[in-house]
Design an enzyme around this catalytic site. Structure first.
Site, PDB file in Angstrom:
ATOM      1  N   TYR A 118      -1.421   4.257   1.400  1.00 38.52           N
ATOM      2  CA  TYR A 118      -0.197   3.452   1.472  1.00 38.52           C
ATOM      3  C   TYR A 118       0.299   3.105   0.079  1.00 38.52           C
ATOM      4  O   TYR A 118      -0.397   3.326  -0.914  1.00 38.52           O
ATOM      5  CB  TYR A 118      -0.424   2.188   2.304  1.00 38.52           C
ATOM      6  CG  TYR A 118      -1.228   1.090   1.627  1.00 38.52           C
ATOM      7  CD1 TYR A 118      -2.606   1.212   1.441  1.00 38.52           C
ATOM      8  CD2 TYR A 118      -0.619  -0.078   1.182  1.00 38.52           C
ATOM      9  CE1 TYR A 118      -3.338   0.207   0.836  1.00 38.52           C
ATOM     10  CE2 TYR A 118      -1.354  -1.095   0.570  1.00 38.52           C
ATOM     11  CZ  TYR A 118      -2.706  -0.944   0.406  1.00 38.52           C
ATOM     12  OH  TYR A 118      -3.436  -1.937  -0.202  1.00 38.52           O
ATOM     13  N   ARG A 167       1.585   7.490  -8.006  1.00 31.98           N
ATOM     14  CA  ARG A 167       0.296   7.002  -7.485  1.00 31.98           C
ATOM     15  C   ARG A 167       0.097   7.457  -6.037  1.00 31.98           C
ATOM     16  O   ARG A 167      -1.019   7.795  -5.628  1.00 31.98           O
ATOM     17  CB  ARG A 167       0.222   5.469  -7.587  1.00 31.98           C
ATOM     18  CG  ARG A 167      -1.139   4.932  -7.173  1.00 31.98           C
ATOM     19  CD  ARG A 167      -1.291   3.449  -7.451  1.00 31.98           C
ATOM     20  NE  ARG A 167      -0.384   2.651  -6.638  1.00 31.98           N
ATOM     21  CZ  ARG A 167      -0.261   1.336  -6.733  1.00 31.98           C
ATOM     22  NH1 ARG A 167      -0.979   0.662  -7.622  1.00 31.98           N
ATOM     23  NH2 ARG A 167       0.582   0.673  -5.976  1.00 31.98           N
ATOM     24  N   LYS A 199      -5.317   4.480  -3.030  1.00 33.37           N
ATOM     25  CA  LYS A 199      -4.760   3.328  -2.290  1.00 33.37           C
ATOM     26  C   LYS A 199      -4.880   3.617  -0.795  1.00 33.37           C
ATOM     27  O   LYS A 199      -3.904   3.942  -0.107  1.00 33.37           O
ATOM     28  CB  LYS A 199      -3.317   3.064  -2.729  1.00 33.37           C
ATOM     29  CG  LYS A 199      -2.866   1.637  -2.431  1.00 33.37           C
ATOM     30  CD  LYS A 199      -1.697   1.235  -3.292  1.00 33.37           C
ATOM     31  CE  LYS A 199      -1.065  -0.084  -2.885  1.00 33.37           C
ATOM     32  NZ  LYS A 199      -1.970  -1.231  -2.879  1.00 33.37           N
ATOM     33  N   GLU A 245     -11.692  -6.003  -9.961  1.00 32.72           N
ATOM     34  CA  GLU A 245     -10.317  -6.398  -9.642  1.00 32.72           C
ATOM     35  C   GLU A 245     -10.385  -7.419  -8.530  1.00 32.72           C
ATOM     36  O   GLU A 245     -11.474  -7.766  -8.063  1.00 32.72           O
ATOM     37  CB  GLU A 245      -9.498  -5.175  -9.229  1.00 32.72           C
ATOM     38  CG  GLU A 245     -10.055  -4.457  -8.009  1.00 32.72           C
ATOM     39  CD  GLU A 245      -9.222  -3.242  -7.582  1.00 32.72           C
ATOM     40  OE1 GLU A 245      -8.038  -3.167  -7.930  1.00 32.72           O
ATOM     41  OE2 GLU A 245      -9.776  -2.384  -6.886  1.00 32.72           O
ATOM     42  N   LEU A 270      -8.051  -0.066  -8.472  1.00 33.40           N
ATOM     43  CA  LEU A 270      -6.761   0.562  -8.210  1.00 33.40           C
ATOM     44  C   LEU A 270      -5.938   0.485  -9.499  1.00 33.40           C
ATOM     45  O   LEU A 270      -5.858  -0.586 -10.108  1.00 33.40           O
ATOM     46  CB  LEU A 270      -6.036  -0.184  -7.085  1.00 33.40           C
ATOM     47  CG  LEU A 270      -4.728   0.495  -6.683  1.00 33.40           C
ATOM     48  CD1 LEU A 270      -4.996   1.674  -5.761  1.00 33.40           C
ATOM     49  CD2 LEU A 270      -3.772  -0.466  -6.032  1.00 33.40           C
TER      50      LEU A 270
HETATM   51  N1  PDD Z   1      -2.181  -4.334  -3.225  1.00 31.77           N
HETATM   52  N2  PDD Z   1      -5.924  -3.728  -6.561  1.00 31.77           N
HETATM   53  C1  PDD Z   1      -5.916  -3.681  -5.207  1.00 31.77           C
HETATM   54  C2  PDD Z   1      -7.199  -3.477  -4.483  1.00 31.77           C
HETATM   55  C3  PDD Z   1      -4.699  -3.821  -4.519  1.00 31.77           C
HETATM   56  O1  PDD Z   1      -4.688  -3.747  -3.181  1.00 31.77           O
HETATM   57  C4  PDD Z   1      -3.501  -4.041  -5.253  1.00 31.77           C
HETATM   58  C5  PDD Z   1      -2.168  -4.201  -4.589  1.00 31.77           C
HETATM   59  C6  PDD Z   1      -3.563  -4.078  -6.658  1.00 31.77           C
HETATM   60  C7  PDD Z   1      -2.331  -4.254  -7.506  1.00 31.77           C
HETATM   61  O2  PDD Z   1      -1.543  -3.084  -7.512  1.00 31.77           O
HETATM   62  P1  PDD Z   1       0.034  -3.162  -7.739  1.00 31.77           P
HETATM   63  O3  PDD Z   1       0.249  -3.894  -9.001  1.00 31.77           O
HETATM   64  O4  PDD Z   1       0.460  -1.746  -7.821  1.00 31.77           O
HETATM   65  O5  PDD Z   1       0.627  -3.892  -6.572  1.00 31.77           O
HETATM   66  C8  PDD Z   1      -4.794  -3.910  -7.274  1.00 31.77           C
HETATM   67  C9  PDD Z   1      -0.973  -4.452  -2.434  1.00 31.77           C
HETATM   68  C10 PDD Z   1       0.062  -5.345  -2.991  1.00 31.77           C
HETATM   69  C11 PDD Z   1      -1.383  -4.780  -1.020  1.00 31.77           C
HETATM   70  O6  PDD Z   1      -2.362  -4.216  -0.560  1.00 31.77           O
HETATM   71  O7  PDD Z   1      -0.710  -5.562  -0.367  1.00 31.77           O
END
Ligand code: PDD
Length: 284
Positions: free
Chosen positions: A36, A55, A145, A177, A201
């Site tokens: 996703y 990504r 992701k 993270e 991620l």
């Molecule tokens: N998640 N790490 C993880 C495990 C995440 O699920 C996310 C974001 C991030 C940050 O990535 P980004 O800056 O590209 O949003 C880091 C999304 C927002 C979610 O699962 O809702």
């Protein structure tokens, strides 16, 4: 909660959310076999669209799938679903599709399931957030992701149950993270964030924060942060598309720094908000 009359995209069709249905044999439902993306939209414009789509390609190739749509087709879908200029997010999910029976093996000749919806972005707490640290119980391919988020869900829920907004995950004594965010810390005046690799991620917000720091002479190092360092950091932040750059004011029940939102965060947040404003006003 998304409105039931919200129009969503499912496998080539635009239809009200309540009518969007998938098969119980969908591999996303049975196996969590899919990926996703979550893309924030400001002033009707997706932030860092090319990076999100890149990504997505990487996630798809990581699970041995090809992208079902090209960039132009994604953009057409997004433009049809984005409504007005309010802050919103695009959620897009691709699964390996619907098999004829429950079988771990990839089904042959099956079209992927493609789902996209837009939803308003929830307000971000102005007072900062509390977080807890937990052992990282996830798998080894966290750079993909994947929709397979059970560990993240359990760990985020544990944080919520303890009155916190996020769980920061620790592997072999180092910060990885958050359950759904990346982590930054200010230690001895230097902004630190863990390096990319298969245990985190590659956050799009993380990369933007790194770029903004580098372009504005904020000292930054991408290196491992130990749990001990995190505990004595002057500032701790979480970054994500939904939470932007969120300061952590309490970690494991102890105040971070002097308990006030820090000056490096204030600077970075101003830069981040200015970047969003440029996107809104068409300057990017
Ligand atoms: N998640 N790490 C993880 C495990 C995440 O699920 C996310 C974001 C991030 C940050 O990535 P980004 O800056 O590209 O949003 C880091 C999304 C927002 C979610 O699962 O809702």
């Amino acid at each position: 909660m998304p409105n039931q009359e919200l129009i969503v995209y499912l496998n080539g069709e635009y239809l009200p959310l309540r009518l969007a249905k998938i098969s119980v044999l969908d591999r996303g439902f049975l196996f969590g076999d899919g990926v996703y993306e979550m893309i924030p939209v400001y002033g009707g414009k997706p932030l860092r669209l090319a990076e999100h789509l890149e990504r997505l390609e990487n996630s798809l190739s990581g699970i041995r799938m090809a992208s079902p749509l090209d960039e132009g087709q994604w953009v057409d879908i997004f433009n049809r679903l984005i409504c007005g200029s309010q802050d919103q997010s695009i959620y897009l999910q691709i699964t390996r599709g619907v098999g004829t029976k429950r079988d771990h093996a990839f089904p042959a000749g099956v079209a992927p399931t493609v789902f996209v919806m837009c939803a308003p972005i929830a307000p971000i707490p102005a007072s900062g957030a509390k977080a807890i640290t937990l052992p990282d119980i996830r798998w080894q391919w966290c750079h993909i992701k994947a929709i397979t988020l059970l560990a993240n869900v359990l760990q985020r829920q544990q944080a919520l149950d303890e009155g916190c907004a996020e769980a920061i995950l620790i592997r072999d004594g180092d910060v990885m993270e958050g359950a759904a965010s990346n982590v930054f810390a200010v230690v001895d005046g230097v902004l630190l964030t863990p390096p990319k690799g298969n245990y985190i991620l590659p956050g799009i917000t993380r990369d933007l924060v790194v770029e903004l720091a580098q372009a504005n002479a904020i000292p930054l190092e991408q290196r491992s942060i130990s749990l001990e360092e995190l505990r004595v950091a002057e500032e701790v932040w979480l970054t994500s598309s939904m939470r932007e750059v969120l300061p952590v004011v309490e970690l494991d029940g102890r105040t971070v720094g002097n308990g006030e939102i820090g000056p490096v965060w204030a600077r970075m947040n101003a830069l981040y908000q200015a970047f969003k404003e440029q996107l809104r006003t068409g300057l990017l």
